[in-house]
Design an enzyme around this catalytic site. Sequence first.
Site, PDB file in Angstrom:
ATOM      1  N   PHE A   2      -5.743  -4.562  -1.041  1.00 49.26           N
ATOM      2  CA  PHE A   2      -7.080  -4.112  -0.674  1.00 49.26           C
ATOM      3  C   PHE A   2      -7.732  -5.120   0.265  1.00 49.26           C
ATOM      4  O   PHE A   2      -7.875  -6.291  -0.067  1.00 49.26           O
ATOM      5  CB  PHE A   2      -7.934  -3.923  -1.933  1.00 49.26           C
ATOM      6  CG  PHE A   2      -9.180  -3.153  -1.669  1.00 49.26           C
ATOM      7  CD1 PHE A   2      -9.160  -1.774  -1.571  1.00 49.26           C
ATOM      8  CD2 PHE A   2     -10.394  -3.822  -1.489  1.00 49.26           C
ATOM      9  CE1 PHE A   2     -10.322  -1.063  -1.306  1.00 49.26           C
ATOM     10  CE2 PHE A   2     -11.560  -3.115  -1.220  1.00 49.26           C
ATOM     11  CZ  PHE A   2     -11.518  -1.732  -1.135  1.00 49.26           C
TER      12      PHE A   2
ATOM     13  N   ASP B 288      -4.395   4.662   4.168  1.00 45.26           N
ATOM     14  CA  ASP B 288      -3.816   4.178   2.914  1.00 45.26           C
ATOM     15  C   ASP B 288      -2.816   5.234   2.444  1.00 45.26           C
ATOM     16  O   ASP B 288      -1.667   5.245   2.877  1.00 45.26           O
ATOM     17  CB  ASP B 288      -4.971   3.951   1.937  1.00 45.26           C
ATOM     18  CG  ASP B 288      -4.552   3.301   0.638  1.00 45.26           C
ATOM     19  OD1 ASP B 288      -3.359   3.023   0.463  1.00 45.26           O
ATOM     20  OD2 ASP B 288      -5.412   3.069  -0.225  1.00 45.26           O
TER      21      ASP B 288
HETATM   22  P1  5GP Z   1      -6.507   7.374   2.243  1.00 46.55           P
HETATM   23  O1  5GP Z   1      -7.012   8.779   2.174  1.00 46.55           O
HETATM   24  O2  5GP Z   1      -5.621   7.113   3.442  1.00 46.55           O
HETATM   25  O3  5GP Z   1      -5.832   6.972   0.948  1.00 46.55           O
HETATM   26  O4  5GP Z   1      -7.767   6.427   2.295  1.00 46.55           O
HETATM   27  C1  5GP Z   1      -8.432   6.135   3.465  1.00 46.55           C
HETATM   28  C2  5GP Z   1      -9.786   5.539   3.193  1.00 46.55           C
HETATM   29  O5  5GP Z   1      -9.782   4.757   1.994  1.00 46.55           O
HETATM   30  C3  5GP Z   1     -10.177   4.581   4.288  1.00 46.55           C
HETATM   31  O6  5GP Z   1     -10.888   5.237   5.312  1.00 46.55           O
HETATM   32  C4  5GP Z   1     -11.025   3.566   3.553  1.00 46.55           C
HETATM   33  O7  5GP Z   1     -12.360   4.013   3.488  1.00 46.55           O
HETATM   34  C5  5GP Z   1     -10.451   3.532   2.165  1.00 46.55           C
HETATM   35  N1  5GP Z   1      -9.485   2.440   2.003  1.00 46.55           N
HETATM   36  C6  5GP Z   1      -8.142   2.521   1.904  1.00 46.55           C
HETATM   37  N2  5GP Z   1      -7.571   1.306   1.777  1.00 46.55           N
HETATM   38  C7  5GP Z   1      -8.593   0.414   1.818  1.00 46.55           C
HETATM   39  C8  5GP Z   1      -8.656  -1.023   1.757  1.00 46.55           C
HETATM   40  O8  5GP Z   1      -7.675  -1.757   1.661  1.00 46.55           O
HETATM   41  N3  5GP Z   1      -9.905  -1.556   1.843  1.00 46.55           N
HETATM   42  C9  5GP Z   1     -11.039  -0.819   1.960  1.00 46.55           C
HETATM   43  N4  5GP Z   1     -12.177  -1.471   2.018  1.00 46.55           N
HETATM   44  N5  5GP Z   1     -11.012   0.533   2.019  1.00 46.55           N
HETATM   45  C10 5GP Z   1      -9.806   1.139   1.951  1.00 46.55           C
END
Ligand code: 5GP
Length: 178
Positions: A151, A102
């Site tokens: 999401f 993300d």
């Molecule tokens: P980042 O550090 O890249 O912002 O977040 C990564 C983590 O956030 C992922 O491993 C996941 O657990 C959670 N995450 C990010 N986007 C989503 C999404 O659209 N759906 C879900 N269920 N989890 C997400």
Amino acid sequence: MKNDIEKILLTKEEIQDKVKMIGEQISQDYKDKTPVLVCILKGGVIFLSDLMKHISIPINIDFMSVSSYGDSTKSSGVVKIKKDIDIDISNRHVLIIEDIVDSGLTLKYINNYFTNHNVASVKLCALLDKPEAHKSDLDIDYLGFEVGNEFVVGYGLDYAQEYRNLPYIGILKKEIYK
Ligand code: 5GP
């Protein structure tokens, strides 16, 4: 559970085909090596277990748990290791298996963490990427699909710890979010 889904983004078949392709690519790229696949809990679990069945070379697996999200749908930006790996990764080829990128903050942190551990190499494998949400430069070596900045749940991904067991990836109906 099915009734809570607004739209299916990726079907079970689309995911399975892609996971097979990634597994075959990894088998070729790591030929004559025994990489350590480090799965990031909990979201990466289904991806790892499907992926490893399509890898035809010797591998080790391990698990790491980090916190970057609570039960909310927004990134906290805070990355903390809650469970570290057990295998000694010195001079090993590490392949990080993540469900979704993300902001990229989680993978960036984990990538740096392993790079500082005297490993032979570190590469990143993610099933999903949200390029519009990146807050950090990151090269994903093996990627399944790009998705929009929304999401998603299913295939390991949760909302408030539910929906991980859906075999596809979808978007929840708005009324489900509390
Ligand atoms: P980042 O550090 O890249 O912002 O977040 C990564 C983590 O956030 C992922 O491993 C996941 O657990 C959670 N995450 C990010 N986007 C989503 C999404 O659209 N759906 C879900 N269920 N989890 C997400």
